[in-house]
Design a protein around this motif. Structure first.
Motif, PDB file in Angstrom:
ATOM      1  N   UNK A 115      39.714  36.904  36.601  1.00 31.74           N
ATOM      2  CA  UNK A 115      40.797  37.873  36.671  1.00 31.74           C
ATOM      3  C   UNK A 115      40.739  38.753  35.257  1.00 31.74           C
ATOM      4  N   UNK A 116      39.858  38.367  34.507  1.00 33.35           N
ATOM      5  CA  UNK A 116      39.610  39.115  33.104  1.00 33.35           C
ATOM      6  C   UNK A 116      38.896  40.654  33.682  1.00 33.35           C
ATOM      7  N   UNK A 117      38.178  40.771  34.447  1.00 33.70           N
ATOM      8  CA  UNK A 117      37.606  42.101  35.061  1.00 33.70           C
ATOM      9  C   UNK A 117      38.626  42.769  35.634  1.00 33.70           C
ATOM     10  N   UNK A 118      39.684  42.108  36.449  1.00 35.94           N
ATOM     11  CA  UNK A 118      41.014  43.053  36.920  1.00 35.94           C
ATOM     12  C   UNK A 118      41.857  43.374  35.822  1.00 35.94           C
ATOM     13  N   UNK A 119      42.069  42.437  34.854  1.00 35.80           N
ATOM     14  CA  UNK A 119      42.997  42.620  33.622  1.00 35.80           C
ATOM     15  C   UNK A 119      42.518  43.989  32.934  1.00 35.80           C
ATOM     16  N   UNK A 120      40.990  44.114  33.085  1.00 28.89           N
ATOM     17  CA  UNK A 120      40.448  45.199  32.217  1.00 28.89           C
ATOM     18  C   UNK A 120      40.554  46.693  32.832  1.00 28.89           C
ATOM     19  N   UNK A 121      40.578  46.525  34.178  1.00 28.99           N
ATOM     20  CA  UNK A 121      41.001  47.769  34.845  1.00 28.99           C
ATOM     21  C   UNK A 121      42.135  48.619  34.544  1.00 28.99           C
TER      22      UNK A 121
END
Length: 56
Positions: A6-12
Motif C-alpha cells: 500500500x505504500x505505493x498507493x499512499x505515495x500517489x
C-alpha cells in the motif's frame, strides 16, 4: 496468500490514482449522475464502539 504494498498507493496523488484507474481497461468509473444516485451506507461493524483497551 498475496500481500499488497500500500505504500505505493499512499505515495500517489489523487490525480495519479484517477489517471491510473482511467488507464485500466477493467475499470468502469461512475459518472457524476450515477454517483448522485448512490446512498452512503456505513457497515454496522464500523459503527460499533471500539474495545476499551483500544481507547487507552
Amino acid at each position: 496468500m498475496r500481500t499488497f504494498d500500500w505504500s505505493k498507493v499512499d505515495a500517489m496523488t489523487d490525480a495519479e490514482i484517477i489517471e491510473a484507474a482511467k488507464a485500466d481497461p477493467d475499470t468502469s468509473l461512475p459518472t457524476d449522475e450515477e454517483l448522485a444516485e448512490f446512498d452512503l451506507v456505513i457497515p454496522a461493524k464500523s459503527r460499533r464502539k471500539p474495545p476499551k483497551e483500544a481507547a487507552e
